[in-house]
Design an enzyme around this catalytic site. Structure first.
Site, PDB file in Angstrom:
ATOM      1  N   GLU A 303       0.834  -1.248  -0.033  1.00  0.00           N
ATOM      2  CA  GLU A 303      -0.031  -0.145  -0.035  1.00  0.00           C
ATOM      3  C   GLU A 303       0.821   1.170  -0.174  1.00  0.00           C
ATOM      4  O   GLU A 303       0.487   2.326   0.782  1.00  0.00           O
ATOM      5  CB  GLU A 303      -0.777  -0.079   1.144  1.00  0.00           C
ATOM      6  N   HIS A 327      -8.114  -3.775  -1.235  1.00  0.00           N
ATOM      7  CA  HIS A 327      -7.460  -3.992  -0.156  1.00  0.00           C
ATOM      8  C   HIS A 327      -6.303  -2.947   0.154  1.00  0.00           C
ATOM      9  O   HIS A 327      -6.337  -2.063   1.082  1.00  0.00           O
ATOM     10  CB  HIS A 327      -6.848  -5.469   0.023  1.00  0.00           C
ATOM     11  N   GLU A 328      -5.609  -2.771  -1.048  1.00  0.00           N
ATOM     12  CA  GLU A 328      -4.364  -1.738  -0.990  1.00  0.00           C
ATOM     13  C   GLU A 328      -4.824  -0.423  -1.010  1.00  0.00           C
ATOM     14  O   GLU A 328      -4.395   0.385  -0.210  1.00  0.00           O
ATOM     15  CB  GLU A 328      -3.469  -1.993  -2.157  1.00  0.00           C
ATOM     16  N   GLU A 350      -3.917  -4.354   8.992  1.00  0.00           N
ATOM     17  CA  GLU A 350      -4.450  -5.451   8.040  1.00  0.00           C
ATOM     18  C   GLU A 350      -5.784  -5.854   8.443  1.00  0.00           C
ATOM     19  O   GLU A 350      -6.418  -6.348   7.506  1.00  0.00           O
ATOM     20  CB  GLU A 350      -3.283  -6.602   8.272  1.00  0.00           C
TER      21      GLU A 350
HETATM   22  N1  BES Z   1       0.959  -4.401   3.796  1.00  0.00           N
HETATM   23  C1  BES Z   1       0.616  -5.699   3.089  1.00  0.00           C
HETATM   24  C2  BES Z   1       1.916  -6.447   2.801  1.00  0.00           C
HETATM   25  C3  BES Z   1       3.057  -6.515   3.795  1.00  0.00           C
HETATM   26  C4  BES Z   1       2.640  -7.079   4.809  1.00  0.00           C
HETATM   27  C5  BES Z   1       4.408  -6.601   3.207  1.00  0.00           C
HETATM   28  C6  BES Z   1       3.562  -6.969   6.052  1.00  0.00           C
HETATM   29  C7  BES Z   1       5.104  -7.094   4.278  1.00  0.00           C
HETATM   30  C8  BES Z   1       4.997  -7.190   5.577  1.00  0.00           C
HETATM   31  C9  BES Z   1      -0.370  -5.567   2.035  1.00  0.00           C
HETATM   32  O1  BES Z   1      -1.101  -4.462   2.161  1.00  0.00           O
HETATM   33  C10 BES Z   1      -0.909  -6.904   1.991  1.00  0.00           C
HETATM   34  O2  BES Z   1      -1.873  -7.272   2.969  1.00  0.00           O
HETATM   35  N2  BES Z   1      -0.907  -7.636   0.928  1.00  0.00           N
HETATM   36  C11 BES Z   1      -1.687  -8.907   0.598  1.00  0.00           C
HETATM   37  C12 BES Z   1      -2.834  -8.930  -0.400  1.00  0.00           C
HETATM   38  C13 BES Z   1      -4.166  -8.959   0.426  1.00  0.00           C
HETATM   39  C14 BES Z   1      -5.054  -8.833  -0.766  1.00  0.00           C
HETATM   40  C15 BES Z   1      -4.378  -9.678   1.447  1.00  0.00           C
HETATM   41  C16 BES Z   1      -0.693  -9.754  -0.126  1.00  0.00           C
HETATM   42  O3  BES Z   1       0.461  -9.518  -0.146  1.00  0.00           O
HETATM   43  O4  BES Z   1      -0.988 -10.852  -0.367  1.00  0.00           O
HETATM   44 ZN    ZN Z   2      -2.794  -5.066   3.718  1.00  0.00          ZN
END
Ligand code: BES
Ligand code: ZN
Length: 639
Positions: A303, A327-328, A350
């Site tokens: 995000e 989500h993002e 999250e």
């Molecule tokens: N902020 C997260 C990605 C993240 C979290 C990266 C912790 C490193 C450490 C992002 O918003 C996220 O949750 N991405 C998910 C997608 C979502 C649709 C569940 C992913 O990367 O799968």
């Molecule tokens: Zn997330």
């Protein structure tokens, strides 16, 4: 969607598998931290001492050096000294080479400062202590990054889609910003930033700040992020990037051969923004763009403010995976506007975001789609909970004995969003929507703890509308283990039918070809496959493949699940296709389960090692670390 990002298990470990069974969610982000190390009490993952001094602004000059795979950097930090007795500015770094450090006074006059770079800690990097008893207004650090920087990936042209230019991108969450900028790398500390970036001609540079879609490709880019953000939201990418508008304030950035497909997949972006705005108030960041990265991007999405980074694995042509954008985008309220103050509070990012994601998905694609996604997330939460020790099951784990291998997984995403859906159900949509909007307004541009959130929740929802939910129930959700018994489960007639079909298929009373799967969407296939037993009968798996051609599917969510089952069933015929999938895709959540399934047998381990030897160069440092840790564990287990 259950915590796919948790494809990191955010506080989770270097060892992606652990002694428990492999979960796609459990890989790494922070590294294997058991107990807080020597870092600052408020944030065990940072050396910063925010009670003494805080960075309020970053002025960054970067030169992107593709041949050397490094950033040449100059970071000027504006400081707000809090403690008159403070003698030093302590920063987080990892694998940075420091050339010099100086103070800058109000008139711009500089003077060298003494500093010490401590030995490298495996998880935290190197503590940088800068002697600054005079409390300078600014401190300037001249440095270069390492080619192996944990927060950067460098790709040669051959590893890009269009093979013309090199590509680079950052992934700072959780604690990787320190590998490309020396700073106070803690989500509790917010700063604004300016950046001037030089890059080769023809390369486009994008950052986590408003981007000009018409910027000339003249090798020189500037950015200004006027909103204070935490360090994990610092981001940069550069490469052969084309831009295609998807709305009045949104565009997709991607390599030229990908941008059209991306613009089509993400054509509902403006509708998503409007949906979120109607619920939670204005989108405060200006533009909302999406950058589609090469398939080695280790997560689904990130995000980064103004510029979501996204995996190309969601470009499946039918918009069935675009809740990733919901989500993002939702993080523009939950996470980027109201930020978890520490990694222990990450469910505030999250969990709330996954709830908002569901609301956007429901508004645009209907209740069937939203409920299916919620049920998949609930199902994967249950699998995860069965493996997690008690403290890992709490939304806000107790400090002290947090085994980082178990800190944040599906619990933050799935249990967190389930808590909010429960509140919504008890208080009714109108009341809960108003409450959540007031929460975002109240804490806008602040980093808060779980306890601050609860202190706001109590008077503004729980006590205000008595008789709907007791405070004990709230505490059970936040501090309890497992999931409260009466947590509401969404209905899905299609999933119920699929359960019946799967049972009949496994029992041998329904042929693979007779499955009513013609109309199954991506989530229905995911659900069908997720419900298979651990080692399904080989013959049944082969019939399934013959009827539905799962091997080689362009949909990697389906592919990942299919290959894992086929490998577990002992079907070596799928190994080459599984290897192709794992080689092409570096997204932890889609790739690690393939490796994890293979390493269970000696033959499979040998094959996995061959695959990795060829794939390694194309992987992000996080993916390399995760696969190598998996191999080490598998080998240890076999002896
Ligand atoms: N902020 C997260 C990605 C993240 C979290 C990266 C912790 C490193 C450490 C992002 O918003 C996220 O949750 N991405 C998910 C997608 C979502 C649709 C569940 C992913 O990367 O799968
Ligand atoms: Zn997330």
């Amino acid at each position: 969607m259950g915590g796919k990002a948790g494809s990191g298990g955010i506080l989770a470990a270097l060892q992606p598998t652990g002694s428990r069974k492999m979960s796609p969610l459990r890989t790494l982000a922070l590294g294997a931290l058991a107990l807080p190390l020597a870092a600052h009490a408020n944030d065990p993952y940072s050396y910063a001492q925010p009670d003494e001094v805080r960075v309020t602004h970053l002025d960054l000059k970067l030169k992107i050096d593709f041949p050397q795979r490094q950033l040449d950097g100059q970071a000027t930090l504006t400081l707000d000294w809090k403690d008159p007795k403070a003698a030093a500015l302590v920063l987080d770094t990892r694998d940075l080479s420091i050339a010099s450090i100086e103070s800058v006074d109000a008139s711009g006059k500089t003077a060298p400062l003494h500093y010490a770079l401590a030995a490298r800690d495996k998880q935290l990097g190197s503590k940088l202590t800068i002697q600054a008893p005079q409390h300078p207004h600014e401190v300037r650090i001249i440095y270069t990054t390492a080619p192996s920087a944990s927060g950067l990936q460098w790709l040669p042209p051959a590893q890009t889609a269009d093979k013309k230019q090199p590509f680079m991108f950052s992934q700072s969450e959780s604690i990787h910003a320190r590998s490309w900028v020396p700073l106070q790398d803690s989500p509790a500390i917010r700063f604004t930033y300016d950046a001037q970036v030089t890059a080769p001609q023809d390369t486009r540079v994008a950052m986590s700040a408003p981007n000009d879609p018409n910027h000339p490709l003249n090798g020189s880019f500037s950015f200004t992020q006027t909103h204070p953000i935490p360090s994990y939201l610092l981001a940069i990418a550069a490469g052969d990037l084309a831009v295609k508008e998807t709305g009045p304030r949104s565009a997709v950035y991607a390599e030229p051969s990908v941008v059209g497909k991306a613009a089509h997949e993400f054509e509902d972006t403006e509708k998503m923004i409007q949906t979120a705005e109607k619920l939670y108030g204005p989108y405060r960041w200006g533009r909302y763009d999406i950058l589609v990265l090469p398939p080695s991007f280790p997560y689904g999405g990130m995000e980064n403010p103004n510029m979501t980074f996204a995996t190309p694995t969601v470009l499946v042509g039918d918009k069935s995976l675009v809740s990733l954008v919901a989500h993002e985008l939702a993080h523009s309220w939950s996470g980027n506007l109201v930020t978890a103050a520490s990694w222990r509070d990450i469910w505030l990012n999250e969990g709330v975001t996954t709830y908002v994601q569901g609301r956007i998905t429901e508004a645009l694609y209907g209740e069937r789609q939203a409920n299916e996604e919620a049920l998949l997330s609930i199902q994967s939460l249950h699998k995860e909970l069965a493996r997690l020790p008690e403290n890992g099951q709490r939304l806000a784990p107790k400090p002290g004995n947090v085994d980082a291998d178990d800190t944040l997984t599906d619990v933050a995403y799935s249990k967190g969003s389930w808590f909010l859906r429960t509140l919504e159900q008890r208080y009714g949509r109108a009341t809960f929507d108003n409450y959540l909007k007031s929460y975002f307004d109240h804490f806008a541009f602040q980093s808060i703890t779980t306890e601050q959130m609860l202190d706001f929740l109590k008077p503004n929802l729980i006590d205000k509308y008595p008789g709907k939910m007791s405070w004990d129930e709230v505490k059970e959700w936040v501090y309890g283990t497992g999931v409260p018994k009466d947590a509401p489960v969404p209905a899905s007639p299609n999933f119920a039918t699929i359960d019946k079909e799967r049972s009949a298929f496994l029992a041998g009373t329904l042929d693979a070809g007779k499955l009513d799967a013609k109309g199954w969407n991506t989530q229905e296939w995911m659900y069908f496959l997720d419900g298979m037993p651990d080692a399904p009968p080989l013959a049944r798996m082969q019939q399934l493949d013959a009827a539905w051609h799962l091997t080689g599917t362009p949909n990697a969510e389906i592919g990942m699940r299919w290959y894992v089952h086929a490998i577990n069933a002992g079907d070596k015929a799928v190994w080459p296709a599984a290897a192709e999938h794992a080689t092409r895709i570096g997204r932890l959540y889609l790739t690690m389960p393939i490796y994890a399934a293979l390493v269970k047998t000696p033959d499979g381990l040998a094959f996995a090692q061959q695959v990795y030897a060829k794939a390694k160069d194309g992987y992000h440092p996080l993916t390399q670390q995760a696969v190598e840790a998996l191999f080490a564990k598998a080998k240890a287990g076999m002896h």
